[in-house]
Design an enzyme around this catalytic site. Structure first.
Site, PDB file in Angstrom:
ATOM      1  N   HIS A  89       0.855  -1.195   0.000  1.00 31.82           N
ATOM      2  CA  HIS A  89       0.000   0.000   0.000  1.00 31.82           C
ATOM      3  C   HIS A  89       0.883   1.234   0.000  1.00 31.82           C
ATOM      4  O   HIS A  89       1.993   1.206   0.537  1.00 31.82           O
ATOM      5  CB  HIS A  89      -0.925  -0.017   1.221  1.00 31.82           C
ATOM      6  CG  HIS A  89      -1.992   1.028   1.124  1.00 31.82           C
ATOM      7  ND1 HIS A  89      -1.772   2.344   1.461  1.00 31.82           N
ATOM      8  CD2 HIS A  89      -3.270   0.960   0.677  1.00 31.82           C
ATOM      9  CE1 HIS A  89      -2.882   3.037   1.243  1.00 31.82           C
ATOM     10  NE2 HIS A  89      -3.803   2.224   0.760  1.00 31.82           N
ATOM     11  N   GLU A 137      -3.565   3.166  -7.372  1.00 31.08           N
ATOM     12  CA  GLU A 137      -4.032   4.285  -6.546  1.00 31.08           C
ATOM     13  C   GLU A 137      -3.044   5.449  -6.646  1.00 31.08           C
ATOM     14  O   GLU A 137      -1.990   5.396  -6.003  1.00 31.08           O
ATOM     15  CB  GLU A 137      -4.103   3.876  -5.072  1.00 31.08           C
ATOM     16  CG  GLU A 137      -4.994   2.698  -4.768  1.00 31.08           C
ATOM     17  CD  GLU A 137      -5.274   2.564  -3.276  1.00 31.08           C
ATOM     18  OE1 GLU A 137      -6.418   2.316  -2.945  1.00 31.08           O
ATOM     19  OE2 GLU A 137      -4.350   2.719  -2.457  1.00 31.08           O
TER      20      GLU A 137
END
Ligand code: G3P
Length: 218
Positions: A89, A137
């Site tokens: 992430h 993202e």
């Protein structure tokens, strides 16, 4: 598919985490949409025991059992009921070698890997490792409320094309700023298999209503 990352938000920790996971389970049942949650390590065992939807960890360390103080490996996650884990992430980046280790380890354990990326090139690179999911993202839109599927549709579209060219079975998610049903539908229209989001639901005044709206129930 909708993946909700609880991050380390107070609104999605402890008792709040279980409540939100139950909301996700309820909305998944009523909408027929696959909804999964990515929760912190402390909440994971309790949540995994108490909901029928898939529960993911937010991170996994690239280690086996042994002298690795403070680490949590894939076997530990499996033992406590995790379906898989987010990897890399943008708030928890890993080296390419560690991403490779974690994807392989999760696969060997029959678990799912969701590798996060920040742009089209890293999405292509990571697809070569054959994870179950890549989640693109753009970091600058994370937590902004400005949906990647609306603000940067070309990133989603190009990530889908390049990921599937390299690994036809990889599922592609997009995330950052996804908040409402329109953002979600736009992501699917661009070829994404689903979305990965956090603040749009976790920080909403009424989490249940926000998730119902996202899933098209309102
Ligand atoms: O993992 C989901 C994420 O980083 C996107 O966050 O708050 O923009 O939905 P958010």
């Amino acid at each position: 598919m909708i993946f909700i990352n609880f991050k380390a938000y107070r609104e999605a920790f402890g008792r709040n985490a279980l409540e939100l996971a139950k909301i996700a389970e309820n909305v998944a049942d009523r909408s027929g949409i696959y909804i999964a949650v990515a929760v912190n390590y402390l909440d994971l065992p309790l949540i995994a025991r108490n909901v029928s939807i898939d529960v993911f960890a937010q991170h996994v360390d690239a280690v086996e059992f042994g002298s690795f103080t403070g680490s949590v490996n894939a076997e530990m996650l499996k033992e406590y009921g995790a379906r898989g884990s987010l990897i890399n992430h943008s708030e928890r980046r890993l080296t390419l070698a560690d991403i490779d280790f974690c994807v392989n380890k999760l696969r060997a354990l029959g678990m799912n890997s969701i590798v996060c990326t920040n742009n089209v090139s890293t999405t292509s690179a990571v697809s070569a490792l054959k994870p179950d999911f890549v989640a693109v993202e753009p970091p600058e839109l994370i937590g902004s409320g400005i949906a990647v599927s609306k603000a940067k549709p070309e990133i989603v579209e190009n990530a889908v094309v390049s990921a599937k060219r390299i690994c036809k079975d990889v599922k592609v998610l997009c995330g950052a700023g996804i908040t409402n049903h329109e953002d979600y539908v736009r992501a699917l229209d661009l070829g994404a298999d689903g979305v990965l989001l956090a603040s749009g639901i976790v920080k909403a005044k009424d989490q249940k209503k926000a998730l119902e709206e996202l899933a098209g129930l309102l």
